[in-house]
Design a protein around this motif. Structure first.
Motif, PDB file in Angstrom:
ATOM      1  N   SER A 366       0.835  -1.205   0.000  1.00  0.00           N
ATOM      2  CA  SER A 366       0.000   0.000   0.000  1.00  0.00           C
ATOM      3  C   SER A 366       0.871   1.258   0.000  1.00  0.00           C
ATOM      4  O   SER A 366       1.785   1.390   0.839  1.00  0.00           O
ATOM      5  N   TYR A 367       0.558   2.174  -0.931  1.00  0.00           N
ATOM      6  CA  TYR A 367       1.254   3.453  -0.980  1.00  0.00           C
ATOM      7  C   TYR A 367       0.863   4.309   0.222  1.00  0.00           C
ATOM      8  O   TYR A 367       1.703   5.008   0.808  1.00  0.00           O
ATOM      9  N   ARG A 368      -0.400   4.280   0.607  1.00  0.00           N
ATOM     10  CA  ARG A 368      -0.848   5.064   1.756  1.00  0.00           C
ATOM     11  C   ARG A 368      -0.155   4.614   3.036  1.00  0.00           C
ATOM     12  O   ARG A 368       0.208   5.448   3.893  1.00  0.00           O
ATOM     13  N   ASP A 369       0.055   3.299   3.183  1.00  0.00           N
ATOM     14  CA  ASP A 369       0.774   2.818   4.350  1.00  0.00           C
ATOM     15  C   ASP A 369       2.222   3.282   4.337  1.00  0.00           C
ATOM     16  O   ASP A 369       2.793   3.584   5.391  1.00  0.00           O
ATOM     17  N   ARG A 370       2.815   3.367   3.173  1.00  0.00           N
ATOM     18  CA  ARG A 370       4.201   3.862   3.087  1.00  0.00           C
ATOM     19  C   ARG A 370       4.269   5.316   3.540  1.00  0.00           C
ATOM     20  O   ARG A 370       5.208   5.707   4.244  1.00  0.00           O
ATOM     21  N   GLN A 371       3.312   6.119   3.129  1.00  0.00           N
ATOM     22  CA  GLN A 371       3.299   7.512   3.552  1.00  0.00           C
ATOM     23  C   GLN A 371       3.105   7.626   5.063  1.00  0.00           C
ATOM     24  O   GLN A 371       3.738   8.456   5.728  1.00  0.00           O
ATOM     25  N   ALA A 372       2.254   6.767   5.627  1.00  0.00           N
ATOM     26  CA  ALA A 372       2.047   6.790   7.073  1.00  0.00           C
ATOM     27  C   ALA A 372       3.323   6.374   7.814  1.00  0.00           C
ATOM     28  O   ALA A 372       3.636   6.914   8.886  1.00  0.00           O
ATOM     29  N   MET A 373       4.067   5.444   7.254  1.00  0.00           N
ATOM     30  CA  MET A 373       5.339   5.047   7.876  1.00  0.00           C
ATOM     31  C   MET A 373       6.327   6.196   7.861  1.00  0.00           C
ATOM     32  O   MET A 373       7.037   6.454   8.856  1.00  0.00           O
ATOM     33  N   ILE A 374       6.425   6.881   6.744  1.00  0.00           N
ATOM     34  CA  ILE A 374       7.367   8.004   6.635  1.00  0.00           C
ATOM     35  C   ILE A 374       7.010   9.092   7.637  1.00  0.00           C
ATOM     36  O   ILE A 374       7.882   9.675   8.293  1.00  0.00           O
ATOM     37  N   GLU A 375       5.721   9.377   7.773  1.00  0.00           N
ATOM     38  CA  GLU A 375       5.295  10.374   8.742  1.00  0.00           C
ATOM     39  C   GLU A 375       5.582   9.945  10.174  1.00  0.00           C
ATOM     40  O   GLU A 375       5.756  10.787  11.062  1.00  0.00           O
ATOM     41  N   SER A 376       5.654   8.644  10.416  1.00  0.00           N
ATOM     42  CA  SER A 376       5.958   8.134  11.764  1.00  0.00           C
ATOM     43  C   SER A 376       7.453   8.121  12.056  1.00  0.00           C
ATOM     44  O   SER A 376       7.848   7.705  13.156  1.00  0.00           O
ATOM     45  N   GLY A 377       8.290   8.549  11.097  1.00  0.00           N
ATOM     46  CA  GLY A 377       9.730   8.579  11.317  1.00  0.00           C
ATOM     47  C   GLY A 377      10.407   7.232  11.169  1.00  0.00           C
ATOM     48  O   GLY A 377      11.373   6.931  11.873  1.00  0.00           O
ATOM     49  N   VAL A 378       9.889   6.418  10.245  1.00  0.00           N
ATOM     50  CA  VAL A 378      10.433   5.078  10.098  1.00  0.00           C
ATOM     51  C   VAL A 378      11.806   5.088   9.447  1.00  0.00           C
ATOM     52  O   VAL A 378      12.620   4.181   9.666  1.00  0.00           O
ATOM     53  N   THR A 379      12.107   6.135   8.664  1.00  0.00           N
ATOM     54  CA  THR A 379      13.351   6.123   7.883  1.00  0.00           C
ATOM     55  C   THR A 379      14.574   6.123   8.779  1.00  0.00           C
ATOM     56  O   THR A 379      15.519   5.351   8.583  1.00  0.00           O
ATOM     57  N   SER A 380      14.587   7.019   9.768  1.00  0.00           N
ATOM     58  CA  SER A 380      15.758   7.086  10.654  1.00  0.00           C
ATOM     59  C   SER A 380      15.922   5.796  11.451  1.00  0.00           C
ATOM     60  O   SER A 380      17.046   5.313  11.646  1.00  0.00           O
ATOM     61  N   SER A 381      14.796   5.228  11.884  1.00  0.00           N
ATOM     62  CA  SER A 381      14.889   3.956  12.631  1.00  0.00           C
ATOM     63  C   SER A 381      15.400   2.828  11.745  1.00  0.00           C
ATOM     64  O   SER A 381      16.178   1.977  12.192  1.00  0.00           O
ATOM     65  N   LEU A 382      14.978   2.833  10.481  1.00  0.00           N
ATOM     66  CA  LEU A 382      15.451   1.800   9.561  1.00  0.00           C
ATOM     67  C   LEU A 382      16.929   1.958   9.260  1.00  0.00           C
ATOM     68  O   LEU A 382      17.668   0.974   9.158  1.00  0.00           O
ATOM     69  N   LEU A 383      17.390   3.217   9.095  1.00  0.00           N
ATOM     70  CA  LEU A 383      18.821   3.439   8.862  1.00  0.00           C
ATOM     71  C   LEU A 383      19.645   2.968  10.052  1.00  0.00           C
ATOM     72  O   LEU A 383      20.712   2.365   9.886  1.00  0.00           O
ATOM     73  N   GLU A 384      19.160   3.252  11.238  1.00  0.00           N
ATOM     74  CA  GLU A 384      19.865   2.771  12.426  1.00  0.00           C
ATOM     75  C   GLU A 384      19.868   1.252  12.491  1.00  0.00           C
ATOM     76  O   GLU A 384      20.857   0.633  12.893  1.00  0.00           O
ATOM     77  N   LEU A 385      18.753   0.645  12.076  1.00  0.00           N
ATOM     78  CA  LEU A 385      18.660  -0.810  12.118  1.00  0.00           C
ATOM     79  C   LEU A 385      19.598  -1.458  11.101  1.00  0.00           C
ATOM     80  O   LEU A 385      20.114  -2.559  11.341  1.00  0.00           O
ATOM     81  N   THR A 386      19.821  -0.815   9.969  1.00  0.00           N
ATOM     82  CA  THR A 386      20.755  -1.369   8.982  1.00  0.00           C
ATOM     83  C   THR A 386      22.186  -1.388   9.494  1.00  0.00           C
ATOM     84  O   THR A 386      23.028  -2.129   8.978  1.00  0.00           O
ATOM     85  N   LEU A 387      22.459  -0.572  10.514  1.00  0.00           N
ATOM     86  CA  LEU A 387      23.809  -0.527  11.083  1.00  0.00           C
ATOM     87  C   LEU A 387      23.952  -1.411  12.318  1.00  0.00           C
ATOM     88  O   LEU A 387      25.007  -2.015  12.533  1.00  0.00           O
ATOM     89  N   LEU A 388      22.901  -1.491  13.136  1.00  0.00           N
ATOM     90  CA  LEU A 388      23.017  -2.145  14.438  1.00  0.00           C
ATOM     91  C   LEU A 388      22.160  -3.395  14.585  1.00  0.00           C
ATOM     92  O   LEU A 388      22.303  -4.104  15.581  1.00  0.00           O
TER      93      LEU A 388
END
Length: 483
Positions: A366-388
């Motif tokens: 779902s595109y709408r779910d992707r937008q809701a994830m971005i608004e929830s700040g998922v990107t920074s958490s995912l970047l941190e998860l790719t490292l740790l």
């Protein structure tokens, strides 16, 4: 006169000579006979005892080769004797072992016969005995089937399951509990018994036991035993459809919702979650789950409890595998914010992996779910998860970031490419002028926005990692660079 004397003397001598000669010959013969007898007694070699002490018999020296041959012959004879003895001892030990094995086999057969007779007696008491004997038989079945797989199979073959299921109709609480735990032990690790228990109608009888006159819960021992039975029976795939359509899902969810209000044992709560997970593996059981009011919101709001979060995320992973389940999860307020918060649980890698799986499925669909994830700040958490994060969590986080990046690329292409993606990659006509290419500042501005976004995300991740390191090292906060 002289002649006369001589003749007389001669006659005298002659007259006495035969007597003397005969006595000498006799003495000589007796001495020879004694020597012969002594020789025969002593084994030959010469005269009497005096002669043996004085006379030395000659010694014949034997050759060395003959002595060596004789010694070799003696050693061979001794070795052969030893070999014969060892073979005899081996045969004897083998016979002893065979006799021991025969005796042990006889004892095993005797024990098996005794066990079989005991099982027959127990089942006969269940089938034909009075109330007290039936109750005792159910308790015996529970005891015998607790740790013995062969006893479970034998008891089922002897016909112990139907009378135990019939005991669930009894009004006696002790009989109900004894029958429930006997059925539970019969089904442990035995799929045919699990199928036979469901086929005998045990599921509906169990649900009848949990229908109290009021809205409260039934006896704690009864529903704990029923939940344990549902956990074991739902492990068999052929039982999932029957149990899922019987109303057991609503009972399990009711137990979960009342766990915070009532004093319900934590083991019962874990059994409920595991039974619901078994049922959610079948997609057709997901719809009855999400149709129950507040079930999905209840699961999401309960994720803060570390004891049950792993089980709840496992259930949600099966729920989002269906379109109805994804719709139910996205309809819950702050659902993505709750899942994003779980990504920072570094002490629970399993929860991180399951949370990233749920987000990955939702973002992919779902595109709408992707937008809701971005608004929830998922990107920074995912970047941190790719490292740790763990290896699996890193792969899933990278996949979600790739989906989001492709989404942003499409948005940029639609914004700056006139809504056509193909016009950006097609070669311009000779002599024509592309307004975007003639204005390098516009292209630089577009690239700088993407670079700024990536740089900002990386800085956020670095700052959060630095704060975590400083906190663990108990260093002053001055070590953290300002944002």
């Amino acid at each position: 006169m002289g002649k006369f004397q001589q003749s007389n003397l001669g006659s005298v001598i002659l007259d006495h000579h035969p007597t003397t000669a005969a006595g000498g010959n006799f003495r000589l013969w007796s001495s020879c006979r004694r020597k012969i007898i002594n020789t025969m007694r002593c084994g030959g070699g010469g005269g009497g005892y005096r002669h043996r002490h004085t006379a030395k018999s000659p010694v014949v020296e034997k050759p060395k080769e003959e002595e060596e041959k004789r010694s070799e012959c003696r050693s061979d004879v001794i070795q052969n004797q030893r070999n014969r003895k060892s073979k005899k001892s081996e045969k004897l030990s083998e016979l002893l072992r065979m006799s021991d094995s025969w005796s042990s086999e006889e004892e095993d057969v005797k024990k098996k016969v005794e066990v079989l007779e005991e099982l027959k007696r127990v089942v006969k008491g269940l089938q034909c005995g009075g109330d007290a004997e039936v109750l005792g038989g159910a308790r015996e079945v529970r005891r015998l089937a607790k740790e013995d797989l062969d006893a479970r199979t034998t008891l089922a073959l002897l016909g112990a399951i139907p009378p135990l299921v019939a005991m669930l109709d009894s009004d006696d609480l002790d009989s109900q509990i004894a029958a429930l735990y006997a059925l539970l032990n019969l089904g442990i690790g035995n799929d045919p018994n699990k199928a036979a228990i469901v086929k005998a109608g045990a599921v509906h009888k169990m649900l009848d036991l949990i229908e109290p006159p009021n809205d409260g819960l039934p006896n704690p021992d009864v529903y704990a035993a029923i939940v344990a039975n549902f956990l074991g029976l739902t492990a068999l795939d052929s039982n999932k459809t029957i149990i899922g359509s019987s109303g057991a899902i609503s009972f399990l969810i009711k137990i979960l919702k009342n766990s915070s209000k009532s004093n319900i044992d934590s083991q019962v709560v874990q059994d409920c979650l595991r039974a619901l997970y078994n049922l959610s593996i079948l997609p057709s059981n997901v719809s009855p789950m999400i149709e129950i009011d507040d079930f999905v919101p209840f699961l999401l709001t309960t994720l803060g409890d570390m004891e049950v979060s792993d089980r709840i995320l496992s259930i949600l992973s099966n729920v989002v595998s269906t379109p109805e389940g994804r719709k139910a999860v996205s309809a819950v307020h702050d659902s993505f914010q709750i899942l994003v918060d779980i990504l920072s649980w570094t002490d629970s890698p399993n929860c991180q992996e399951k949370a990233t799986y749920i987000l990955m499925v939702m973002a992919h669909r779902s595109y709408r779910d992707r937008q809701a994830m971005i608004e929830s700040g998922v990107t920074s958490s995912l970047l941190e998860l790719t490292l740790l994060g763990s290896t699996l969590a890193q792969k899933r986080a990278s996949r979600i970031l790739e989906i989001i990046r492709i989404d942003k690329g499409k948005q940029v292409s639609e914004t700056f490419g006139g809504g056509s993606i193909g016009s950006n990659v097609s070669a311009p006509l000779y002599g024509s002028v592309d307004p975007i290419l003639t204005d390098p500042s516009e292209d630089d501005r577009m690239m700088s926005d993407e670079n700024k976004a990536v740089k900002h995300l990386v800085q956020q991740s670095l700052h959060s990692n630095m704060r975590r390191i400083v906190k663990r090292a108990n260093l002053p906060q001055d070590f953290v660079p300002s944002e």
